[in-house]
Design a protein around this motif. Structure first.
Motif, PDB file in Angstrom:
ATOM      1  N   ALA A  47       0.829  -1.206   0.000  1.00  0.00           N
ATOM      2  CA  ALA A  47       0.000   0.000   0.000  1.00  0.00           C
ATOM      3  C   ALA A  47       0.863   1.256   0.000  1.00  0.00           C
ATOM      4  N   VAL A  48       1.947   1.240   0.745  1.00  0.00           N
ATOM      5  CA  VAL A  48       2.857   2.393   0.758  1.00  0.00           C
ATOM      6  C   VAL A  48       3.500   2.582  -0.607  1.00  0.00           C
ATOM      7  N   LEU A  49       3.903   1.491  -1.245  1.00  0.00           N
ATOM      8  CA  LEU A  49       4.491   1.596  -2.581  1.00  0.00           C
ATOM      9  C   LEU A  49       3.481   2.109  -3.604  1.00  0.00           C
ATOM     10  N   PHE A  50       2.224   1.680  -3.482  1.00  0.00           N
ATOM     11  CA  PHE A  50       1.189   2.205  -4.377  1.00  0.00           C
ATOM     12  C   PHE A  50       1.004   3.703  -4.180  1.00  0.00           C
ATOM     13  N   PHE A  51       1.081   4.155  -2.928  1.00  0.00           N
ATOM     14  CA  PHE A  51       0.954   5.580  -2.646  1.00  0.00           C
ATOM     15  C   PHE A  51       2.123   6.349  -3.259  1.00  0.00           C
ATOM     16  N   PHE A  52       3.335   5.830  -3.121  1.00  0.00           N
ATOM     17  CA  PHE A  52       4.493   6.491  -3.737  1.00  0.00           C
ATOM     18  C   PHE A  52       4.385   6.525  -5.252  1.00  0.00           C
ATOM     19  N   ALA A  53       3.892   5.422  -5.844  1.00  0.00           N
ATOM     20  CA  ALA A  53       3.711   5.396  -7.297  1.00  0.00           C
ATOM     21  C   ALA A  53       2.685   6.437  -7.725  1.00  0.00           C
ATOM     22  N   PHE A  54       1.629   6.586  -6.914  1.00  0.00           N
ATOM     23  CA  PHE A  54       0.627   7.602  -7.223  1.00  0.00           C
ATOM     24  C   PHE A  54       1.224   9.000  -7.141  1.00  0.00           C
ATOM     25  N   LEU A  55       2.026   9.262  -6.115  1.00  0.00           N
ATOM     26  CA  LEU A  55       2.643  10.580  -5.984  1.00  0.00           C
ATOM     27  C   LEU A  55       3.604  10.879  -7.131  1.00  0.00           C
ATOM     28  N   ASN A  92       3.451   9.672 -10.114  1.00  0.00           N
ATOM     29  CA  ASN A  92       2.666   9.864 -11.331  1.00  0.00           C
ATOM     30  C   ASN A  92       1.885  11.173 -11.290  1.00  0.00           C
ATOM     31  N   ALA A  93       1.270  11.493 -10.168  1.00  0.00           N
ATOM     32  CA  ALA A  93       0.428  12.687 -10.081  1.00  0.00           C
ATOM     33  C   ALA A  93       1.251  13.969 -10.118  1.00  0.00           C
ATOM     34  N   ALA A  94       2.401  13.964  -9.474  1.00  0.00           N
ATOM     35  CA  ALA A  94       3.228  15.163  -9.433  1.00  0.00           C
ATOM     36  C   ALA A  94       4.153  15.264 -10.635  1.00  0.00           C
ATOM     37  N   GLU A  95       4.145  14.230 -11.462  1.00  0.00           N
ATOM     38  CA  GLU A  95       5.015  14.163 -12.644  1.00  0.00           C
ATOM     39  C   GLU A  95       6.470  14.432 -12.271  1.00  0.00           C
ATOM     40  N   ASP A 129      15.396   5.683 -14.431  1.00  0.00           N
ATOM     41  CA  ASP A 129      14.674   4.568 -15.038  1.00  0.00           C
ATOM     42  C   ASP A 129      14.259   3.496 -14.031  1.00  0.00           C
ATOM     43  N   VAL A 130      14.905   3.447 -12.891  1.00  0.00           N
ATOM     44  CA  VAL A 130      14.594   2.395 -11.917  1.00  0.00           C
ATOM     45  C   VAL A 130      13.340   2.733 -11.119  1.00  0.00           C
ATOM     46  N   PHE A 131      13.181   3.988 -10.723  1.00  0.00           N
ATOM     47  CA  PHE A 131      12.073   4.377  -9.842  1.00  0.00           C
ATOM     48  C   PHE A 131      10.952   5.084 -10.583  1.00  0.00           C
ATOM     49  N   THR A 132      10.555   4.572 -11.722  1.00  0.00           N
ATOM     50  CA  THR A 132       9.388   5.128 -12.393  1.00  0.00           C
ATOM     51  C   THR A 132       8.140   4.664 -11.658  1.00  0.00           C
ATOM     52  N   SER A 133       7.043   5.346 -11.890  1.00  0.00           N
ATOM     53  CA  SER A 133       5.814   4.976 -11.186  1.00  0.00           C
ATOM     54  C   SER A 133       5.356   3.568 -11.552  1.00  0.00           C
ATOM     55  N   MET A 134       5.604   3.156 -12.785  1.00  0.00           N
ATOM     56  CA  MET A 134       5.208   1.807 -13.201  1.00  0.00           C
ATOM     57  C   MET A 134       6.036   0.743 -12.476  1.00  0.00           C
ATOM     58  N   ASN A 135       7.330   0.962 -12.317  1.00  0.00           N
ATOM     59  CA  ASN A 135       8.166  -0.013 -11.616  1.00  0.00           C
ATOM     60  C   ASN A 135       7.792  -0.110 -10.142  1.00  0.00           C
ATOM     61  N   VAL A 136       7.524   1.022  -9.510  1.00  0.00           N
ATOM     62  CA  VAL A 136       7.121   1.003  -8.102  1.00  0.00           C
ATOM     63  C   VAL A 136       5.780   0.302  -7.955  1.00  0.00           C
ATOM     64  N   MET A 137       4.879   0.521  -8.885  1.00  0.00           N
ATOM     65  CA  MET A 137       3.578  -0.142  -8.838  1.00  0.00           C
ATOM     66  C   MET A 137       3.729  -1.654  -9.031  1.00  0.00           C
ATOM     67  N   LEU A 138       4.610  -2.075  -9.921  1.00  0.00           N
ATOM     68  CA  LEU A 138       4.815  -3.504 -10.137  1.00  0.00           C
ATOM     69  C   LEU A 138       5.441  -4.179  -8.918  1.00  0.00           C
TER      70      LEU A 138
END
Length: 58
Positions: free
Chosen positions: A7-15, A17-20, A25-34
């Motif tokens: 859940a924390v990783l999903f929140f970071f991925a959302f942040l 993505n939302a804040a652009e 390349d390692v910490f993209t929102s898609m990688n954190v979500m996966l």
């Protein structure tokens, strides 16, 4: 515990993505979500739950 981390990783991925936020390349929102999805799958599979299937003692 794994579900909370997911859940924390999903929140970071959302942040990210939302804040652009520009990340490498390692910490993209898609990688954190996966990674969060992998942890959630491990939680659903029962890994790290602390319960062990042992035979009954008589």
């Amino acid at each position: 515990m794994l579900a909370i981390i997911a859940a924390v990783l999903f929140f970071f991925a959302f942040l990210i993505n939302a804040a652009e936020i520009a990340t490498n390349d390692v910490f993209t929102s898609m990688n954190v979500m996966l990674i969060g999805l992998a942890l959630l799958a491990l939680h659903v599979a029962g890994v790290g739950s602390g319960w062990a299937a042992r035979g009954r003692r008589r």
